[in-house]
Design a protein around this motif. Structure first.
Motif: not given
Length: 349
Positions: A319-329, A342-346
């Motif tokens: 996933i991209r970093a911006g998707d972390i909250n959605a990933a938590y849910e 997480i792809d940290n390049a994002s």
């Protein structure tokens, strides 16, 4: 130096982009440009303050892989360009019995990769949801997998060692019957590792739909734990049961499946306690309930080498970093097979 990261400022706030400070490498430090960082269920517990002691800002992440970008003048084991990993700890007292035995994970002074005490700003460690980390060479691990597998190696630094350590300690291998309860981030690694060690592996799941998935991971048999007939067929037959479930549940249902002197080891960490087990299920067959927590640095390196030799990685969703909250849910709903990374390049886009 300042780097970009993702973290939270309070338990009731989502994770968001932030800038954090990283120290310059000292004489024994290794500086790592983080390529990927796995998301562990404990990250969620910490960032939402479901476990006591969360410090803010909280930047989670302790399943870290990347490439060395600088080393201190006294570092001998690593050089620029090396593929490396960092797991759940970045320091310990280095002189107690546990540390001298290579079991730094049990040191009373063990410092977690995030939320642990440090002289670096802001006064506590900040984890792998970031572009870079600087770690003492003692706590850096060498990655021998091919670079194209690097993202799927990240979860080995927690999920891998959390399951490998008890399997090794309780001697999973040929002639041993091993159960793995739960087919998630931890459980899917437990199945893969126990199978590679040569044990007869039985996976337990509450979901019929996971039966074929568990077999594909390496389980010799799969039991739906809600099926009383399937459960009873395995009574008093297991040498070891690795219980990975991170929610309170009835332990007795699995205790009665252990043979005499069998052990059920708990590696899942629920936010509230399990119901107390029936003591008679323990004393009548000299059964044991045990716990296990990651592994020391030598054993973690052993695990990584074992996985590289046997071609073992985690099953991941990148996933991209911006998707972390959605990933938590989604993680709360069990909607991942079987680990987010997480792809940290994002972080820089």
């Amino acid at each position: 130096m300042t780097v970009k990261a993702y973290g939270a400022h309070a338990a009731d706030r989502p994770l968001e982009p932030m800038d954090i400070a990283r120290r310059a490498p000292g004489p024994h430090d290794v500086q790592i440009e983080i390529a990927y960082c796995g998301i562990c269920h404990s990250d969620l517990h910490q960032v939402r303050a479901e476990w006591a002691g969360t410090l803010w800002p909280c930047v989670p992440g302790h399943e870290i892989v990347g490439r060395v970008s600088a080393v201190g003048g006294h570092v001998k084991g690593f050089r620029e360009g090396d593929l490396v990993g960092v797991g759940c700890m970045v320091d310990s007292c280095q002189h107690c019995d546990d540390c001298e035995a290579g079991l730094e994970n049990y040191c009373d002074g063990m410092v977690g990769t995030y939320n642990g005490p440090t002289d670096d700003p802001p006064g506590h460690t900040l984890g792998g949801y970031s572009q870079r980390i600087v770690v003492h060479e003692r706590y850096v691990l060498r990655v021998k997998h091919p670079e194209e597998q690097l993202a799927a190696v990240a979860p080995l630094l927690c999920a891998g060692i959390t399951t490998y350590s008890p399997l090794r300690h309780w001697q999973a291998g040929p002639g041993r019957k091993v159960g793995v309860v739960g087919i998630g981030g931890l459980g899917h690694m437990g199945i893969k590792l126990a199978h590679a060690m040569g044990a007869h592996v039985v996976a337990f799941t509450t979901s019929e739909s996971k039966r074929e998935n568990a077999k594909a991971l390496g389980a010799d048999e799969v039991v739906v734990s809600r099926n009383e007939i399937e459960m009873a067929a395995h009574a008093k037959s297991f040498d070891l049961i690795l219980n990975t479930v991170a929610a309170p549940h009835d332990l007795d249902a699995f205790l009665v499946l252990l043979k005499r002197d069998g052990t059920m080891t708990l590696v899942g960490a629920p936010a509230t306690p399990h119901p107390s087990p029936n003591v008679f299920n323990l004393i009548t067959k000299r059964r044991s309930i045990a716990g296990s927590m990651i592994g020391g640095i030598p054993e973690t390196q052993e695990m990584l080498d074992f996985c590289a030799e046997h071609g073992i990685t985690a099953d991941i969703e990148l996933i991209r970093a911006g998707d972390i909250n959605a990933a938590y849910e989604r993680m709360l709903k069990g909607d991942v097979k079987y680990r987010f990374v997480i792809d940290n390049a994002s972080l820089s886009t």
